[in-house]
Design a protein around this motif. Sequence first.
Motif, PDB file in Angstrom:
ATOM      1  N   THR A  17       0.826  -1.205   0.000  1.00  0.00           N
ATOM      2  CA  THR A  17       0.000   0.000   0.000  1.00  0.00           C
ATOM      3  C   THR A  17       0.864   1.260   0.000  1.00  0.00           C
ATOM      4  O   THR A  17       0.620   2.195  -0.774  1.00  0.00           O
ATOM      5  CB  THR A  17      -0.945   0.004   1.218  1.00  0.00           C
ATOM      6  OG1 THR A  17      -1.790  -1.164   1.145  1.00  0.00           O
ATOM      7  CG2 THR A  17      -1.799   1.248   1.264  1.00  0.00           C
ATOM      8  N   ARG A  37      -7.507  -9.238   0.801  1.00  0.00           N
ATOM      9  CA  ARG A  37      -8.513  -8.344   1.386  1.00  0.00           C
ATOM     10  C   ARG A  37      -7.852  -7.196   2.142  1.00  0.00           C
ATOM     11  O   ARG A  37      -8.463  -6.157   2.371  1.00  0.00           O
ATOM     12  CB  ARG A  37      -9.439  -9.114   2.325  1.00  0.00           C
ATOM     13  CG  ARG A  37      -8.802  -9.423   3.685  1.00  0.00           C
ATOM     14  CD  ARG A  37      -9.632 -10.376   4.534  1.00  0.00           C
ATOM     15  NE  ARG A  37      -9.090 -10.573   5.854  1.00  0.00           N
ATOM     16  CZ  ARG A  37      -7.977 -11.224   6.165  1.00  0.00           C
ATOM     17  NH1 ARG A  37      -7.239 -11.760   5.194  1.00  0.00           N
ATOM     18  NH2 ARG A  37      -7.568 -11.355   7.405  1.00  0.00           N
ATOM     19  N   ARG A  38      -6.596  -7.374   2.508  1.00  0.00           N
ATOM     20  CA  ARG A  38      -5.865  -6.337   3.247  1.00  0.00           C
ATOM     21  C   ARG A  38      -5.447  -5.166   2.362  1.00  0.00           C
ATOM     22  O   ARG A  38      -5.070  -4.116   2.866  1.00  0.00           O
ATOM     23  CB  ARG A  38      -4.632  -6.948   3.900  1.00  0.00           C
ATOM     24  CG  ARG A  38      -4.954  -7.933   4.997  1.00  0.00           C
ATOM     25  CD  ARG A  38      -3.678  -8.437   5.672  1.00  0.00           C
ATOM     26  NE  ARG A  38      -3.979  -9.251   6.821  1.00  0.00           N
ATOM     27  CZ  ARG A  38      -3.966 -10.577   6.827  1.00  0.00           C
ATOM     28  NH1 ARG A  38      -3.670 -11.234   5.713  1.00  0.00           N
ATOM     29  NH2 ARG A  38      -4.241 -11.249   7.920  1.00  0.00           N
ATOM     30  N   PRO A  40      -6.047  -2.049  -0.048  1.00  0.00           N
ATOM     31  CA  PRO A  40      -7.163  -1.091  -0.143  1.00  0.00           C
ATOM     32  C   PRO A  40      -7.866  -1.170  -1.496  1.00  0.00           C
ATOM     33  O   PRO A  40      -7.297  -1.638  -2.490  1.00  0.00           O
ATOM     34  CB  PRO A  40      -6.475   0.269   0.043  1.00  0.00           C
ATOM     35  CG  PRO A  40      -5.060   0.048  -0.367  1.00  0.00           C
ATOM     36  CD  PRO A  40      -4.736  -1.380  -0.020  1.00  0.00           C
ATOM     37  N   ALA A  41      -9.091  -0.701  -1.530  1.00  0.00           N
ATOM     38  CA  ALA A  41      -9.897  -0.734  -2.754  1.00  0.00           C
ATOM     39  C   ALA A  41      -9.241   0.053  -3.887  1.00  0.00           C
ATOM     40  O   ALA A  41      -9.412  -0.287  -5.059  1.00  0.00           O
ATOM     41  CB  ALA A  41     -11.293  -0.187  -2.469  1.00  0.00           C
ATOM     42  N   ASP A  42      -8.476   1.085  -3.533  1.00  0.00           N
ATOM     43  CA  ASP A  42      -7.847   1.912  -4.572  1.00  0.00           C
ATOM     44  C   ASP A  42      -6.433   1.445  -4.933  1.00  0.00           C
ATOM     45  O   ASP A  42      -5.681   2.162  -5.585  1.00  0.00           O
ATOM     46  CB  ASP A  42      -7.835   3.387  -4.154  1.00  0.00           C
ATOM     47  CG  ASP A  42      -7.000   3.644  -2.907  1.00  0.00           C
ATOM     48  OD1 ASP A  42      -6.622   2.681  -2.196  1.00  0.00           O
ATOM     49  OD2 ASP A  42      -6.723   4.832  -2.626  1.00  0.00           O
ATOM     50  N   PHE A  43      -6.069   0.224  -4.536  1.00  0.00           N
ATOM     51  CA  PHE A  43      -4.749  -0.336  -4.863  1.00  0.00           C
ATOM     52  C   PHE A  43      -4.618  -0.465  -6.377  1.00  0.00           C
ATOM     53  O   PHE A  43      -5.456  -1.082  -7.036  1.00  0.00           O
ATOM     54  CB  PHE A  43      -4.594  -1.708  -4.188  1.00  0.00           C
ATOM     55  CG  PHE A  43      -3.272  -2.375  -4.418  1.00  0.00           C
ATOM     56  CD1 PHE A  43      -2.110  -1.881  -3.852  1.00  0.00           C
ATOM     57  CD2 PHE A  43      -3.189  -3.524  -5.194  1.00  0.00           C
ATOM     58  CE1 PHE A  43      -0.881  -2.515  -4.056  1.00  0.00           C
ATOM     59  CE2 PHE A  43      -1.972  -4.165  -5.403  1.00  0.00           C
ATOM     60  CZ  PHE A  43      -0.820  -3.649  -4.827  1.00  0.00           C
ATOM     61  N   LYS A  44      -3.581   0.132  -6.931  1.00  0.00           N
ATOM     62  CA  LYS A  44      -3.381   0.127  -8.383  1.00  0.00           C
ATOM     63  C   LYS A  44      -2.443  -0.982  -8.843  1.00  0.00           C
ATOM     64  O   LYS A  44      -2.256  -1.197 -10.035  1.00  0.00           O
ATOM     65  CB  LYS A  44      -2.844   1.491  -8.829  1.00  0.00           C
ATOM     66  CG  LYS A  44      -3.835   2.615  -8.633  1.00  0.00           C
ATOM     67  CD  LYS A  44      -3.183   3.954  -8.961  1.00  0.00           C
ATOM     68  CE  LYS A  44      -4.041   5.118  -8.549  1.00  0.00           C
ATOM     69  NZ  LYS A  44      -4.187   5.251  -7.111  1.00  0.00           N
TER      70      LYS A  44
END
Length: 134
Positions: A17, A37-38, A40-44
Amino acid sequence: MKVVIMGCGRVGAQLATMLDKEGNEVISLDVDAYSFRRLPADFKGTALLCNGMDEDSLKKAGIETADAFVAVTQGDNRNIMAAQIAKKIFNVPKVVCRIYDPLRRDLYTLLGLDAISPTTIFAQMLKDKIEGKE
């Protein structure tokens, strides 16, 4: 910088992250899909379900063009093996692995692995804290 991280536990996900937020190309590897799942949703970056000790899986992750490889699974043996593969077979410029056992860390450091023992680091931090050397 392109970084391949083997292990998406608390440390691996946190590192992925941090590096991702700084604009690095991050590839996170784990053998358990639930570990991702660890992130983040915005992980690119890329999350790959694979074994980081398998050469074909590492090639799929782009290890051949990686600037760094980090092994932070729960197993010292897996971390050591994967770090050696990244360093010796794929010639990754910067390879770092976590080794819980301080004695093994010392041995593998002597053999040329860049190894960190959180056990030693945390014990020193606790010692400093109780001695008032914060």
